[in-house]
Design a protein around this motif. Structure first.
Motif, PDB file in Angstrom:
ATOM      1  N   ILE A  44       0.833  -1.205   0.000  1.00  0.00           N
ATOM      2  CA  ILE A  44       0.000   0.000   0.000  1.00  0.00           C
ATOM      3  C   ILE A  44       0.868   1.255   0.000  1.00  0.00           C
ATOM      4  CG2 ILE A  44      -1.746   1.311   1.273  1.00  0.00           C
ATOM      5  CD1 ILE A  44      -2.684  -1.381   2.468  1.00  0.00           C
ATOM      6  N   ALA A  45       1.845   1.294   0.893  1.00  0.00           N
ATOM      7  CA  ALA A  45       2.623   2.518   1.092  1.00  0.00           C
ATOM      8  C   ALA A  45       3.499   2.867  -0.106  1.00  0.00           C
ATOM      9  CB  ALA A  45       3.494   2.368   2.340  1.00  0.00           C
ATOM     10  N   THR A  46       4.187   1.885  -0.678  1.00  0.00           N
ATOM     11  CA  THR A  46       5.163   2.182  -1.731  1.00  0.00           C
ATOM     12  C   THR A  46       4.509   2.665  -3.022  1.00  0.00           C
ATOM     13  OG1 THR A  46       6.650   0.539  -0.751  1.00  0.00           O
ATOM     14  CG2 THR A  46       7.150   1.273  -2.989  1.00  0.00           C
ATOM     15  N   PRO A  47       3.471   1.996  -3.561  1.00  0.00           N
ATOM     16  CA  PRO A  47       2.799   2.549  -4.744  1.00  0.00           C
ATOM     17  C   PRO A  47       2.160   3.914  -4.483  1.00  0.00           C
ATOM     18  CG  PRO A  47       2.248   0.237  -4.474  1.00  0.00           C
ATOM     19  CD  PRO A  47       2.956   0.650  -3.221  1.00  0.00           C
ATOM     20  N   THR A  48       1.663   4.128  -3.262  1.00  0.00           N
ATOM     21  CA  THR A  48       1.086   5.427  -2.932  1.00  0.00           C
ATOM     22  C   THR A  48       2.135   6.529  -3.038  1.00  0.00           C
ATOM     23  OG1 THR A  48      -0.525   4.382  -1.448  1.00  0.00           O
ATOM     24  CG2 THR A  48      -0.153   6.744  -1.165  1.00  0.00           C
ATOM     25  N   GLN A  49       3.354   6.238  -2.581  1.00  0.00           N
ATOM     26  CA  GLN A  49       4.433   7.210  -2.746  1.00  0.00           C
ATOM     27  C   GLN A  49       4.712   7.472  -4.221  1.00  0.00           C
ATOM     28  OE1 GLN A  49       7.968   7.200  -0.135  1.00  0.00           O
ATOM     29  NE2 GLN A  49       7.111   5.379   0.818  1.00  0.00           N
ATOM     30  N   GLY A  50       4.604   6.442  -5.058  1.00  0.00           N
ATOM     31  CA  GLY A  50       4.809   6.628  -6.493  1.00  0.00           C
ATOM     32  C   GLY A  50       3.795   7.577  -7.096  1.00  0.00           C
ATOM     33  N   VAL A  51       2.544   7.451  -6.673  1.00  0.00           N
ATOM     34  CA  VAL A  51       1.492   8.365  -7.158  1.00  0.00           C
ATOM     35  C   VAL A  51       1.802   9.793  -6.715  1.00  0.00           C
ATOM     36  CG1 VAL A  51      -0.958   8.913  -7.082  1.00  0.00           C
ATOM     37  CG2 VAL A  51      -0.227   6.523  -7.147  1.00  0.00           C
ATOM     38  N   LEU A  52       2.158   9.962  -5.452  1.00  0.00           N
ATOM     39  CA  LEU A  52       2.466  11.298  -4.935  1.00  0.00           C
ATOM     40  C   LEU A  52       3.643  11.919  -5.685  1.00  0.00           C
ATOM     41  CD1 LEU A  52       2.044  10.602  -1.106  1.00  0.00           C
ATOM     42  CD2 LEU A  52       0.565  12.032  -2.531  1.00  0.00           C
ATOM     43  N   ARG A  53       4.644  11.114  -6.038  1.00  0.00           N
ATOM     44  CA  ARG A  53       5.776  11.634  -6.801  1.00  0.00           C
ATOM     45  C   ARG A  53       5.335  12.083  -8.186  1.00  0.00           C
ATOM     46  NH1 ARG A  53       9.595   6.538  -5.169  1.00  0.00           N
ATOM     47  NH2 ARG A  53       9.768   7.057  -2.938  1.00  0.00           N
ATOM     48  N   GLY A  54       4.387  11.355  -8.773  1.00  0.00           N
ATOM     49  CA  GLY A  54       3.869  11.766 -10.075  1.00  0.00           C
ATOM     50  C   GLY A  54       3.249  13.143 -10.032  1.00  0.00           C
ATOM     51  N   TYR A  55       2.633  13.473  -8.903  1.00  0.00           N
ATOM     52  CA  TYR A  55       2.068  14.811  -8.696  1.00  0.00           C
ATOM     53  C   TYR A  55       3.123  15.818  -8.230  1.00  0.00           C
ATOM     54  CZ  TYR A  55      -2.701  12.863  -8.825  1.00  0.00           C
ATOM     55  OH  TYR A  55      -3.887  12.263  -9.194  1.00  0.00           O
TER      56      TYR A  55
ATOM     57  N   ALA B 200       5.498  13.158   2.261  1.00  0.00           N
ATOM     58  CA  ALA B 200       5.887  11.738   2.360  1.00  0.00           C
ATOM     59  C   ALA B 200       7.193  11.583   3.129  1.00  0.00           C
ATOM     60  CB  ALA B 200       6.029  11.134   0.962  1.00  0.00           C
ATOM     61  N   PHE B 201       8.081  12.550   2.964  1.00  0.00           N
ATOM     62  CA  PHE B 201       9.345  12.558   3.691  1.00  0.00           C
ATOM     63  C   PHE B 201       9.096  12.562   5.202  1.00  0.00           C
ATOM     64  CE2 PHE B 201      11.997  15.873   5.812  1.00  0.00           C
ATOM     65  CZ  PHE B 201      13.139  15.136   6.002  1.00  0.00           C
ATOM     66  N   PHE B 202       8.220  13.439   5.674  1.00  0.00           N
ATOM     67  CA  PHE B 202       7.940  13.528   7.106  1.00  0.00           C
ATOM     68  C   PHE B 202       7.139  12.321   7.601  1.00  0.00           C
ATOM     69  CE2 PHE B 202       8.553  18.033   5.944  1.00  0.00           C
ATOM     70  CZ  PHE B 202       9.555  18.358   6.848  1.00  0.00           C
TER      71      PHE B 202
ATOM     72  N   ALA C  90       1.625   3.290   5.787  1.00  0.00           N
ATOM     73  CA  ALA C  90       0.636   3.026   4.737  1.00  0.00           C
ATOM     74  C   ALA C  90      -0.634   3.837   4.948  1.00  0.00           C
ATOM     75  CB  ALA C  90       0.315   1.527   4.700  1.00  0.00           C
ATOM     76  N   ALA C  91      -1.124   3.879   6.180  1.00  0.00           N
ATOM     77  CA  ALA C  91      -2.365   4.599   6.481  1.00  0.00           C
ATOM     78  C   ALA C  91      -2.213   6.106   6.261  1.00  0.00           C
ATOM     79  CB  ALA C  91      -2.792   4.311   7.917  1.00  0.00           C
ATOM     80  N   THR C  92      -1.115   6.676   6.731  1.00  0.00           N
ATOM     81  CA  THR C  92      -0.936   8.127   6.621  1.00  0.00           C
ATOM     82  C   THR C  92      -0.660   8.572   5.181  1.00  0.00           C
ATOM     83  OG1 THR C  92       1.399   7.833   7.263  1.00  0.00           O
ATOM     84  CG2 THR C  92      -0.172   8.426   9.001  1.00  0.00           C
ATOM     85  N   LEU C  93       0.066   7.764   4.415  1.00  0.00           N
ATOM     86  CA  LEU C  93       0.319   8.109   3.016  1.00  0.00           C
ATOM     87  C   LEU C  93      -0.952   8.053   2.184  1.00  0.00           C
ATOM     88  CD1 LEU C  93       3.719   6.261   2.518  1.00  0.00           C
ATOM     89  CD2 LEU C  93       3.361   8.733   2.328  1.00  0.00           C
ATOM     90  N   LEU C  94      -1.814   7.090   2.466  1.00  0.00           N
ATOM     91  CA  LEU C  94      -3.103   7.034   1.770  1.00  0.00           C
ATOM     92  C   LEU C  94      -3.939   8.275   2.067  1.00  0.00           C
ATOM     93  CD1 LEU C  94      -4.422   3.347   1.987  1.00  0.00           C
ATOM     94  CD2 LEU C  94      -3.908   4.651  -0.076  1.00  0.00           C
ATOM     95  N   ALA C  95      -3.911   8.717   3.312  1.00  0.00           N
ATOM     96  CA  ALA C  95      -4.649   9.928   3.679  1.00  0.00           C
ATOM     97  C   ALA C  95      -4.102  11.139   2.923  1.00  0.00           C
ATOM     98  CB  ALA C  95      -4.562  10.155   5.188  1.00  0.00           C
ATOM     99  N   ARG C  96      -2.782  11.232   2.808  1.00  0.00           N
ATOM    100  CA  ARG C  96      -2.179  12.338   2.072  1.00  0.00           C
ATOM    101  C   ARG C  96      -2.555  12.285   0.596  1.00  0.00           C
ATOM    102  NH1 ARG C  96      -0.886  17.512   1.982  1.00  0.00           N
ATOM    103  NH2 ARG C  96       0.507  17.932   0.220  1.00  0.00           N
ATOM    104  N   LEU C  97      -2.586  11.092   0.015  1.00  0.00           N
ATOM    105  CA  LEU C  97      -2.948  10.953  -1.391  1.00  0.00           C
ATOM    106  C   LEU C  97      -4.368  11.461  -1.639  1.00  0.00           C
ATOM    107  CD1 LEU C  97      -2.425   9.995  -4.270  1.00  0.00           C
ATOM    108  CD2 LEU C  97      -3.110   7.693  -3.559  1.00  0.00           C
ATOM    109  N   TRP C  98      -5.278  11.157  -0.743  1.00  0.00           N
ATOM    110  CA  TRP C  98      -6.665  11.624  -0.893  1.00  0.00           C
ATOM    111  C   TRP C  98      -6.713  13.154  -0.945  1.00  0.00           C
ATOM    112  CZ3 TRP C  98     -10.093  14.522   2.121  1.00  0.00           C
ATOM    113  CH2 TRP C  98     -11.432  14.469   1.730  1.00  0.00           C
ATOM    114  N   VAL C  99      -5.942  13.802  -0.092  1.00  0.00           N
ATOM    115  CA  VAL C  99      -5.902  15.269  -0.066  1.00  0.00           C
ATOM    116  C   VAL C  99      -5.342  15.821  -1.372  1.00  0.00           C
ATOM    117  CG1 VAL C  99      -4.833  17.276   1.052  1.00  0.00           C
ATOM    118  CG2 VAL C  99      -5.731  15.403   2.453  1.00  0.00           C
TER     119      VAL C  99
END
Length: 454
Positions: free
Chosen positions: A373-384, A390-392, A432-441
Motif C-alpha cells: 500500500i505505502a510504496t505505490p502510494t508514494q509513487g502516485v504522490l511523486r507523479g504529482y 511523504a518525507f515527514f 501506509a495509512a498516513t500516506l493514503l490519507a495524504r494521497l486523498w488530499v
C-alpha cells in the motif's frame, strides 16, 4: 507514452510500463540475492559479513538514488506538457549530480567506515568480510549512480523495455564473477564474501557504459539529443533536482535505513541469528521489488497525466496500481505460508539458520502487505510532485514509531530478535495509512485545480 481513454487501455498501458520495470528491479535485487546466497554457501561468517556490508550500503544506495529518480517525474511532466526540448538539460544535470553524490559517498566511507564497524563488536572474520566487501564495492559507486540517472530518463520516456534489457545483461555477468571470485575458480583468487563486492562493482561499470552508449546512439532517444550539446553544472537544474529528489531520497532512505538499523542491532546476537535475519530480509527485499516497480510505473503514468492536466486519468492509474500491489502481496503471503521452509533452504545448508529464517519469514508476511500500500502510494504522490509530506510521514512512521517499538520488544520481552520485526510491521502499517490519507488530499486538490483551468 500514449494517451489512454478507457479502463482497458489504461490496464494495457500500465502493464506495458510495469512489466519491464519489474524485471529490471528483480534483476537488480538478484545481484544482492546472489551476493548473499553465494557468500552464505561459502561460510556462515561470510554470509554475516556480507549482510553487514549490504545493510550499510543499501540505505545509501537507495536513498541517494532516490534523489536522482527525480528525473522521472520531471521528464514525465515535461513530455506531458510537450516540452521535450528541455529534457536533455535535466538529464545532464542529473549525471553531474550523480558524480557529486558518488564522490561524497566515497569520502564518507573513507572517514567513517572503520569506526562504524569497530563499534559493532563483530567477530573478526565477519568484520573483515564486511569491511573489504564495502571497499571493493566503492569502485562501482560512480557508475551505479550514473546508471540510476540514465535509467530514470529512459523509464520516464516509457522505454522501460530498454532498461530491462540493459539490466538483464548484468545478472549473468554478476553471477559468473561471483563464482570466480568467491570460490576462487579458474585461477582467480578465493576471496569469499569479499569477492561478491568485487563482482558487483565490475557489473555496475558494465551496466553504466551500456546505458551510456544506448542513450547516445539509440533511435528511441534521438529526438532528445542528450549528449549533442554540452551542459555545464547549473545551479537552477541542481536546485530543481534537489527540490523534488531530496525529499524522495530521504523518504526512501528512512524506509531502507530502518531495515539496516535493525540488522545492525542484530549484531548483538550470535552469527546464526544475523545470518537468518539477513536471509529473510533478503527474500523480503526481493518481494519488495513488486510494489517498488509499481511505484516507479505510477510515477511515470501519473506524472504524464498530471502534466497534461488530466486528473481523472491520473486517479484511475493510482487505483489500478495500488490494487494490483495489494493483490500480489496477498499471493506472496500464501507462498510464504506454504513454502517458507523451502525458501529458507535457498540461503543456507545449516539447519539452525534454516529454522530461524523460516520463523522470520512469517513476520515478513505482514510488513510486505503494508509495503504493497505505502510504496505505490508514494509513487502516485511523486507523479504529482508532492514529495515533502511523504518525507515527514515516513520518518515518523519508521523512526519515531517503528524502530523504538521494535527495540523495546526485542530488549524487554520474550520476543528477542523477532521484536524488531514486530516494530517494522507497526511502522510500515502506520506509514501506509498516513500516506493514503495524504494521497486523498492531493488528488482532491489537483482535481479542483484542473476543474478551474477548464
Amino acid at each position: 507514452m500514449n494517451t489512454t481513454y478507457s479502463t482497458a487501455e489504461k490496464w494495457k498501458q500500465f502493464a506495458v510500463i510495469l512489466l519491464p520495470i519489474l524485471v529490471t528491479q528483480i534483476t537488480l535485487s538478484a545481484m544482492t540475492f546472489f551476493d548473499t546466497n553465494m557468500s552464505g554457501r561459502y561460510a556462515p561468517a561470510d554470509l554475516a559479513g556480507t549482510a553487514i556490508g549490504v545493510s550499510l550500503w543499501n540505505p545509501i544506495q537507495t536513498g541517494l538514488s532516490g534523489i536522482l529518480i527525480a528525473v522521472t517525474p520531471i521528464v514525465s511532466q515535461l513530455i506531458g506538457r510537450q516540452q521535450k526540448d528541455k529534457v536533455s538539460f535535466y538529464v545532464i544535470q542529473a549525471l553531474w549530480f550523480a558524480l557529486l553524490l558518488a564522490v561524497v559517498v566515497i569520502a564518507a566511507g573513507f572517514l567513517f567506515l572503520k569506526p562504524i564497524l569497530a563499534g559493532m563488536s563483530l567477530e573478526t572474520r565477519v568484520h573483515n568480510v564486511a569491511f573489504y566487501y564495502l571497499v571493493a564495492l566503492a569502485f562501482g559507486i560512480i557508475p551505479f549512480f550514473g546508471y540510476t540517472a540514465l535509467r530514470s530518463f529512459i523509464d520516464a520516456l516509457g522505454q522501460t523495455r530498454i532498461s530491462m534489457m540493459i539490466t538483464l545483461i548484468s545478472l549473468p555477468v554478476n553471477v559468473f564473477l561471483n563464482y570466480l571470485l568467491i570460490y576462487g575458480k579458474w585461477g582467480f583468487p578465493e576471496l569469499g564474501g569479499v569477492g561478491s563486492g568485487v563482482a558487483t562493482a565490475c557489473t555496475y561499470w558494465i551496466v553504466f557504459l551500456t546505458a551510456l552508449i544506448i542513450v547516445h546512439r539509440g533511435s528511441a532517444f534521438a529526438e532528445y539529443a542528450v549528449f549533442r550539446h554540452f551542459h555545464g553544472i547549473s545551479g537552477k537544474g541542481w536546485l530543481e533536482l534537489a527540490r523534488i529528489g531530496t525529499p524522495m531520497g530521504f523518504a526512501i532512505f528512512f524506509e531502507t535505513a530502518v531495515f539496516a538499523a535493525v540488522t545492525l542491532f542484530m549484531s548483538s546476537f550470535n552469527t546464526i541469528t544475523i545470518a537468518a535475519h539477513q536471509a529473510a530480509i533478503n527474500f523480503a527485499s526481493t518481494l519488495y521489488m513488486i510494489p517498488l516497480s509499481i511505484c516507479t510505473a505510477l510515477t511515470i503514468l501519473v506524472g504524464y497525466e498530471a502534466g497534461a492536466g488530466r486528473s481523472k486519468d491520473a486517479q484511475s492509474y493510482s487505483r489500478i496500481g495500488i490494487g494490483t500491489a495489494v493483490a500480489l502481496s496477498l499471493a506472496a503471503a500464501v507462498v510464504l505460508l506454504l513454502w517458507g521452509k523451502n525458501v529458507a533452504g535457498i540461503y543456507s545448508r545449516d539447519p539452525d539458520v534454516i529454522a530461524m529464517t523460516q520463523h522470520f519469514l512469517l513476520y515478513a508476511i505482514f510488513f510486505q502487505i503494508s509495503d504493497a500500500i505505502a510504496t505505490p502510494t508514494q509513487g502516485v504522490l511523486r507523479g504529482y510532485k508532492d514529495v515533502n509530506p511523504a518525507f515527514f510521514l515516513t520518518f515518523i512512521s519508521y523512526w519515531i514509531i517503528g524502530l523504538p517499538v521494535g527495540y523495546v520488544l526485542a530488549k524487554w520481552t520474550v520476543l528477542g530478535p523477532y521484536g524488531y520485526w514486530v516494530g517494522l510491521i507497526t511502522g510500515l502499517a502506520v506509514g501506509a495509512a498516513t500516506l493514503l490519507a495524504r494521497l486523498w488530499v492531493v488528488q482532491r486538490r489537483f482535481r479542483d485545480q484542473s476543474m478551474k483551468q477548464q
